[in-house]
Write a protein that holds these residues in place. Structure first.
Motif, PDB file in Angstrom:
ATOM      1  N   THR A  65       0.815  -1.228   0.000  1.00 23.59           N
ATOM      2  CA  THR A  65       0.000   0.000   0.000  1.00 23.59           C
ATOM      3  C   THR A  65       0.846   1.274   0.000  1.00 23.59           C
ATOM      4  N   GLU A  66       1.857   1.317   0.868  1.00 22.25           N
ATOM      5  CA  GLU A  66       2.661   2.542   0.950  1.00 22.25           C
ATOM      6  C   GLU A  66       3.449   2.768  -0.343  1.00 22.25           C
ATOM      7  N   ALA A  67       3.934   1.682  -0.936  1.00 24.06           N
ATOM      8  CA  ALA A  67       4.652   1.807  -2.213  1.00 24.06           C
ATOM      9  C   ALA A  67       3.714   2.353  -3.280  1.00 24.06           C
ATOM     10  N   LYS A  68       2.495   1.830  -3.304  1.00 23.93           N
ATOM     11  CA  LYS A  68       1.521   2.315  -4.296  1.00 23.93           C
ATOM     12  C   LYS A  68       1.226   3.797  -4.074  1.00 23.93           C
ATOM     13  N   ARG A  69       1.068   4.165  -2.780  1.00 21.84           N
ATOM     14  CA  ARG A  69       0.777   5.565  -2.482  1.00 21.84           C
ATOM     15  C   ARG A  69       1.905   6.451  -3.004  1.00 21.84           C
ATOM     16  N   ARG A  70       3.160   6.015  -2.784  1.00 18.08           N
ATOM     17  CA  ARG A  70       4.286   6.860  -3.193  1.00 18.08           C
ATOM     18  C   ARG A  70       4.469   6.874  -4.709  1.00 18.08           C
ATOM     19  N   ILE A  71       4.117   5.787  -5.373  1.00 19.52           N
ATOM     20  CA  ILE A  71       4.175   5.781  -6.843  1.00 19.52           C
ATOM     21  C   ILE A  71       3.162   6.781  -7.397  1.00 19.52           C
ATOM     22  N   ILE A  72       1.968   6.751  -6.830  1.00 15.37           N
ATOM     23  CA  ILE A  72       0.905   7.630  -7.339  1.00 15.37           C
ATOM     24  C   ILE A  72       1.240   9.099  -7.062  1.00 15.37           C
ATOM     25  N   LEU A  73       1.629   9.396  -5.809  1.00 14.22           N
ATOM     26  CA  LEU A  73       1.960  10.781  -5.478  1.00 14.22           C
ATOM     27  C   LEU A  73       3.197  11.247  -6.246  1.00 14.22           C
ATOM     28  N   GLY A  74       4.186  10.371  -6.331  1.00 12.96           N
ATOM     29  CA  GLY A  74       5.432  10.716  -7.017  1.00 12.96           C
ATOM     30  C   GLY A  74       5.212  10.952  -8.498  1.00 12.96           C
ATOM     31  N   THR A  75       4.315  10.189  -9.100  1.00 17.79           N
ATOM     32  CA  THR A  75       4.023  10.366 -10.523  1.00 17.79           C
ATOM     33  C   THR A  75       3.273  11.679 -10.724  1.00 17.79           C
ATOM     34  N   PHE A  76       2.397  11.983  -9.762  1.00 15.43           N
ATOM     35  CA  PHE A  76       1.635  13.232  -9.853  1.00 15.43           C
ATOM     36  C   PHE A  76       2.552  14.460  -9.798  1.00 15.43           C
ATOM     37  N   VAL A  77       3.443  14.521  -8.781  1.00 21.42           N
ATOM     38  CA  VAL A  77       4.228  15.748  -8.583  1.00 21.42           C
ATOM     39  C   VAL A  77       5.229  16.035  -9.700  1.00 21.42           C
ATOM     40  N   ARG A  78       5.519  15.030 -10.549  1.00 24.81           N
ATOM     41  CA  ARG A  78       6.427  15.304 -11.669  1.00 24.81           C
ATOM     42  C   ARG A  78       5.682  15.443 -12.987  1.00 24.81           C
ATOM     43  N   GLY A  79       4.348  15.402 -12.930  1.00 26.65           N
ATOM     44  CA  GLY A  79       3.539  15.556 -14.140  1.00 26.65           C
ATOM     45  C   GLY A  79       3.762  16.933 -14.764  1.00 26.65           C
ATOM     46  N   ALA A  80       3.789  16.970 -16.100  1.00 25.21           N
ATOM     47  CA  ALA A  80       4.141  18.207 -16.808  1.00 25.21           C
ATOM     48  C   ALA A  80       3.310  19.412 -16.345  1.00 25.21           C
ATOM     49  N   SER A  81       2.023  19.204 -16.059  1.00 21.21           N
ATOM     50  CA  SER A  81       1.164  20.352 -15.762  1.00 21.21           C
ATOM     51  C   SER A  81       1.361  20.899 -14.348  1.00 21.21           C
ATOM     52  N   VAL A  82       1.916  20.098 -13.432  1.00 20.46           N
ATOM     53  CA  VAL A  82       2.070  20.577 -12.051  1.00 20.46           C
ATOM     54  C   VAL A  82       3.526  20.589 -11.581  1.00 20.46           C
ATOM     55  N   LYS A  83       4.427  20.175 -12.469  1.00 23.31           N
ATOM     56  CA  LYS A  83       5.828  20.014 -12.084  1.00 23.31           C
ATOM     57  C   LYS A  83       6.419  21.280 -11.450  1.00 23.31           C
ATOM     58  N   SER A  84       6.103  22.441 -12.042  1.00 17.98           N
ATOM     59  CA  SER A  84       6.708  23.675 -11.523  1.00 17.98           C
ATOM     60  C   SER A  84       6.189  23.997 -10.129  1.00 17.98           C
ATOM     61  N   LYS A  85       4.969  23.548  -9.829  1.00 16.95           N
ATOM     62  CA  LYS A  85       4.383  23.813  -8.517  1.00 16.95           C
ATOM     63  C   LYS A  85       4.954  22.890  -7.449  1.00 16.95           C
ATOM     64  N   TYR A  86       5.344  21.685  -7.845  1.00 21.45           N
ATOM     65  CA  TYR A  86       5.812  20.711  -6.864  1.00 21.45           C
ATOM     66  C   TYR A  86       7.283  20.346  -7.051  1.00 21.45           C
ATOM     67  N   TYR A  87       7.566  19.504  -8.013  1.00 24.22           N
ATOM     68  CA  TYR A  87       8.919  18.952  -8.136  1.00 24.22           C
ATOM     69  C   TYR A  87       9.985  20.047  -8.299  1.00 24.22           C
ATOM     70  N   SER A  88       9.792  20.938  -9.264  1.00 28.13           N
ATOM     71  CA  SER A  88      10.815  21.961  -9.523  1.00 28.13           C
ATOM     72  C   SER A  88      10.953  22.895  -8.339  1.00 28.13           C
ATOM     73  N   LYS A  89       9.818  23.227  -7.715  1.00 25.35           N
ATOM     74  CA  LYS A  89       9.846  24.107  -6.553  1.00 25.35           C
ATOM     75  C   LYS A  89      10.590  23.429  -5.397  1.00 25.35           C
ATOM     76  N   ALA A  90      10.327  22.153  -5.216  1.00 22.80           N
ATOM     77  CA  ALA A  90      10.981  21.425  -4.129  1.00 22.80           C
ATOM     78  C   ALA A  90      12.501  21.433  -4.305  1.00 22.80           C
ATOM     79  N   LEU A  91      12.963  21.315  -5.573  1.00 20.72           N
ATOM     80  CA  LEU A  91      14.407  21.352  -5.815  1.00 20.72           C
ATOM     81  C   LEU A  91      14.992  22.690  -5.376  1.00 20.72           C
ATOM     82  N   LYS A  92      14.223  23.777  -5.635  1.00 21.22           N
ATOM     83  CA  LYS A  92      14.696  25.112  -5.242  1.00 21.22           C
ATOM     84  C   LYS A  92      14.747  25.246  -3.722  1.00 21.22           C
TER      85      LYS A  92
END
Lengths: 436, 455
Positions: free
Chosen positions: B321-348
């Protein structure tokens, strides 16, 4: 004026390194499937990519040759998608910090086809589709690929051909043979949205696909249809493109930074100097007042020819050097400088070059420069031909093209150089015409 | 003398190895420290390996069903280096699936605290910490992404050392989040850790992020932090349980008495560490877990008549379950439409966090309790929501996110359960942490309930 047709290319060529991009497996083991593999190129858990510096060196050299701005530091990205040929289910490629950006290739007309970016990435495995099953060969997995992306600056098929020839020549001189390993996506817009034709193999199919798309879009527009942004594939057997999907937006690859590779400085990597054959041909043609076209044909994809011309064109007439190069190609020979020079001397002295003489030269035998035997042989052939066919002479007076017929016949019969026969004919024919 | 030298100096009775194996198997059936135990000769000092680190031809699954019966064809570099120095591999230790957890509860075999079996052992390197707490002579190769060494070390009362990012090769480590994963050590003393760290650290031809920390320390002006100054971050006060707070203030007084200068400092970005960490770690994890598709290794799916998508989907239903949760959330935060809000921002934000922490660490250590709560009971930990659970990593995440070396060491006991504190130093200052803990060990004696393998 807005150009009607715009073509942009994404060209993939294999980088000729001994080992793969991220591991030390042999990159070009074609013998047995799945023999040139390791935990890294198979994507086994715990394996990490190790970057092949030689691939970077070659990529940097290409960037330099295409006048592209080389990055100080490069990094890699993971492009995620699920397909059986992709062992990690992501491809390591470059997005934000590629090898280089910008650049161009200049056509004969001085028009510049701009380069957008040059990047390196890993090749997926090869899938062999059988009738009711598929096989995967991971020998290819992890081979280094170079991707060259152009701006949509190509406006017609002639420019496409010239651009590709020029690119091929530049790559050839950097050690990349793209005859076997050329894959491309061709973007074509004919006064409408951009249509991408994916996964085309080879130059011939690139041209055919572009031609088909131009006509298809033209016809569609003529019938009142609107060309939408779309991805198509090329069906080489039927020479048509087929719709894969209409593009609402770009594909979703969930791209992230590749943390296992970090940033690399490529500033201090050596480069291989570029060779621009069209520029060289122009210079040689001017210097020796020779035909640029004749020179470029010889040197575009032949390093050896260029070397020979550079070495001997001052001492011997450039046309003689080119004739000698043609002889080498015709008989599929390579000669050292000394023997090549013997060939040059033979040609200068009108020695008949046939398989026998070229073998003699190759074996270092002295060639009888007193070529009376050959000369008399050809002369007597011409004489007897003209004597036997009085009609030919009559025809010649009315139609000088008969000349070519005679040359052709004799050249065939005696395996002799048409140029030489023509020289002899020029001398003998007036006598006959006069003595008629 | 460290315990390795001590071990070799002692005469082992015949049957030593056999009774060690039996005792360990016996206790393991209750505590679930090991996923598998290897019989050893008893002549060499034993080491255990967290199950996400490859040991050639020994089942290595990162405790995931999807890698069931996977036998790696190679040793991780760290394992290779241990074997080359004649250490004996004793078994693979239990963990949260792929390292996803704070308490060890994302495992089908619940790891239990050796001091009280109703309590958690901590995670994700649960088994490594339990094994260290029960075995007299043993060192654990563990791994931390966001606190997986510190947390279980604190709950099990052992020393848990997480080196500078890149100090130890990750070759052979099954990736959770590559930019965060660090192989480290657990032991009963800092001396043992120093001895083994010397063996496993250093550059490797199979991991290009692996560095020579001593060389880097000399090359840069980094790591000049004052060795007798300790900073306590003001913002942690509101995060701590009352009883953690009171125990911790006892530690602070002791350290003051030992001659350390204790200073408080603001670190306003602290609350940004958790979202930043979870975005980056899940984004990377979701790409790392993409390779498990059921047809090359691990659990094999033989439904080859299915189309690719159904085949992959079916295979991948075997994640927990936890692996599935992290796959789903992780796939979401790097999605092209939200990447700048999550993944790229987190790197900064990560960059800002590193800079701010470095500023502090140049002037001294940072000290905090390892966990903001007292050791929870297994049932209580099981009833936490994922967000509550993630929040408890607030003290271990900052050094992990920034690649700073850190060590968790036992400093007190409460109702028989150990408590741990975490000390952080500047990059490449790994040895200052071990110096500190060695010094601490001179005046504080660790307690253990079990001493299996005593000679």
């Amino acid at each position: 004026m807005m150009e009607a047709i715009k073509i942009g290319l994404e060209i993939h060529v294999a980088i000729p390194t001994k080992t793969k991009l991220f591991c030390s497996c042999n990159a070009y083991n074609e013998q047995e499937p799945n023999m040139s593999v390791c935990p890294i190129c198979m994507g086994f858990p715990g394996s990490k990519p190790m970057l092949n510096a030689k691939a970077l060196e070659i990529a940097k050299s290409v960037a330099n040759a295409l006048h592209s701005d080389i990055a100080k530091t490069i990094s890699f990205e993971r492009k995620v998608y699920f397909y059986p040929d992709l062992p990690k289910s992501f491809q390591i490629t470059q997005l934000s910090n590629p090898i280089s950006q910008g650049g161009f290739i200049e056509l004969q007309s001085s028009k510049k086809i701009r380069i957008r970016r040059i990047q390196i990435e890993e090749d997926p495995a090869k899938i062999l589709h059988e009738e009711d099953y598929s096989l995967i060969d991971f020998n290819r997995s992890g081979r280094p690929l170079l991707e060259i992306v152009t701006e949509p600056d190509i406006f017609n098929i002639d420019e496409l051909k010239e651009f590709m020839n020029e690119l091929k020549s530049i790559l050839y001189y950097l050690g990349i043979d793209i005859n076997t390993e050329l894959k491309a996506d061709v973007n074509v817009s004919n006064q409408g949205e951009r249509v991408e034709v994916k996964n085309i193999t080879g130059l011939k199919d690139m041209i055919n696909a572009a031609l088909f798309e131009i006509k298809r879009q033209e016809a569609a527009r003529a019938s009142g249809a609107i060309i939408n942004k779309e991805t198509r594939s090329y069906d080489g057997a039927n020479m048509i493109t087929v719709s894969m999907r209409e593009k609402e937006s770009d594909e979703e690859y969930g791209i992230i930074y590749e943390p296992d590779l970090g940033e690399y400085s490529i500033k201090n990597l050596p480069i291989i100097e570029p060779t621009y054959t069209n520029k060289i041909a122009k210079e040689l043609a001017e210097k020796y007042s020779a035909s640029e076209k004749l020179i470029i044909e010889q040197i575009m994809f032949d390093k050896n020819a260029l070397q020979l011309i550079n070495k001997f064109a001052g001492t011997y007439k450039i046309n003689i050097v080119i004739s000698a190069i043609e002889v080498l190609k015709r008989y599929n020979k390579t000669l050292d400088d000394e023997k090549f020079e013997a060939l040059l001397i033979a040609i200068s002295k009108n020695v008949l070059i046939n398989s026998e003489t070229i073998n003699d030269i190759e074996q270092g035998k002295t060639i009888e420069t007193s070529s009376e035997i050959d000369e008399s042989l050809i002369d007597s052939a011409i004489n007897s031909m003209l004597l036997e066919n009085k009609q030919l002479l009559k025809d010649y007076v009315n139609n000088p093209k008969v000349f070519n017929f005679i040359i052709g016949q004799i050249a065939k019969k005696y395996n002799a150089s048409p140029k030489y026969i023509s020289t002899r004919l020029n001398i003998l024919l007036p006598k006959f015409v006069a003595g008629k | 003398m460290n315990s390795i030298e001590e071990f070799y100096s002692l005469e082992k009775k015949s049957g030593y190895a056999e009774s060690l194996f039996n005792d360990l198997s016996d206790i393991n059936s209750r505590l679930n420290a090991f996923l598998n135990i290897t019989r050893i000769s008893g002549q060499n000092y034993p080491f255990s390996v967290k199950d996400n680190i490859c040991v050639k031809n020994v089942e290595t699954t990162a405790n995931s069903k999807i890698l069931k019966s996977y036998l790696p064809p190679f040793n991780a570099t760290v394992v290779e280096r241990m074997l080359s120095k004649n250490f004996d591999f004793i078994g693979k230790t239990n963990m949260d699936e792929f390292g996803f957890g704070t308490f060890g509860l994302n495992s089908e075999r619940t790891p239990r605290n050796p001091f009280n079996e109703d309590y958690v052992a901590g995670g994700s390197s649960s088994g490594a910490a339990i094994a260290t707490a029960v075995l007299k002579y043993h060192i654990a190769i563990a791994e931390s992404t966001g606190g997986s060494i510190s947390a279980p070390s604190a709950f099990c009362g052992v020393v848990g050392f997480t080196p500078t990012y890149g100090a130890v090769s990750r070759h052979g480590l099954i990736d959770y989040a590559n930019s965060l994963d660090k192989i480290g050590l657990m032991s009963r003393s800092a001396k043992d850790i120093r001895y083994v760290f010397d063996i496993i650290k250093g550059p490797d031809n199979y991991d290009s992020t692996c560095i020579d920390i001593e060389k880097r320390k000399m090359q840069s002006d980094e790591g000049k932090g004052a060795k007798n100054t300790i900073f306590i971050i003001n913002q942690i006060n509101d995060l701590l349980d009352e009883s953690v707070k009171s125990h911790f203030s006892g530690l602070v007084s002791k350290l003051e008495n030992m001659g350390f200068a204790i200073k408080t400092i603001d670190f306003n970005l602290l609350d940004k560490a958790i979202p930043t960490y979870y975005i980056i770690s899940m984004a990377e994890a979701s790409t790392n877990l993409a390779r498990y598709t059921g047809f090359k290794y691990g659990l094999k799916n033989n439904e080859f008549s299915k189309d690719y998508n159904s085949f992959f989907t079916e295979s991948r239903s075997n994640f927990g379950t936890e692996a599935k949760r992290r796959i789903i959330l992780g796939t979401f935060v790097r999605g092209a439409s939200v990447k700048s809000k999550y993944y790229s921002k987190a790197l900064k934000v990560r960059g800002l966090l590193i800079a701010k922490m470095k500023e502090i660490l140049r002037q001294g250590f940072i000290l905090s309790p390892t966990m903001p709560i007292m050791t929870p009971k297994i049932d209580d930990a099981n009833s936490l929501t994922p967000v509550q659970n993630y929040g408890l990593d607030i003290l271990t995440i900052p050094p992990n996110l920034s690649g700073f070396p850190h060590v968790s060491f036992p400093y007190d006991y409460d109702k028989g359960l150990p408590m741990g504190a975490q000390l952080i130093s500047d990059h490449f200052e790994d040895y200052s942490l071990l110096d500190f803990v060695e010094n601490w060990e001179n005046s504080f004696k660790y307690q253990f309930k079990y001493n299996l393998g005593s000679i």
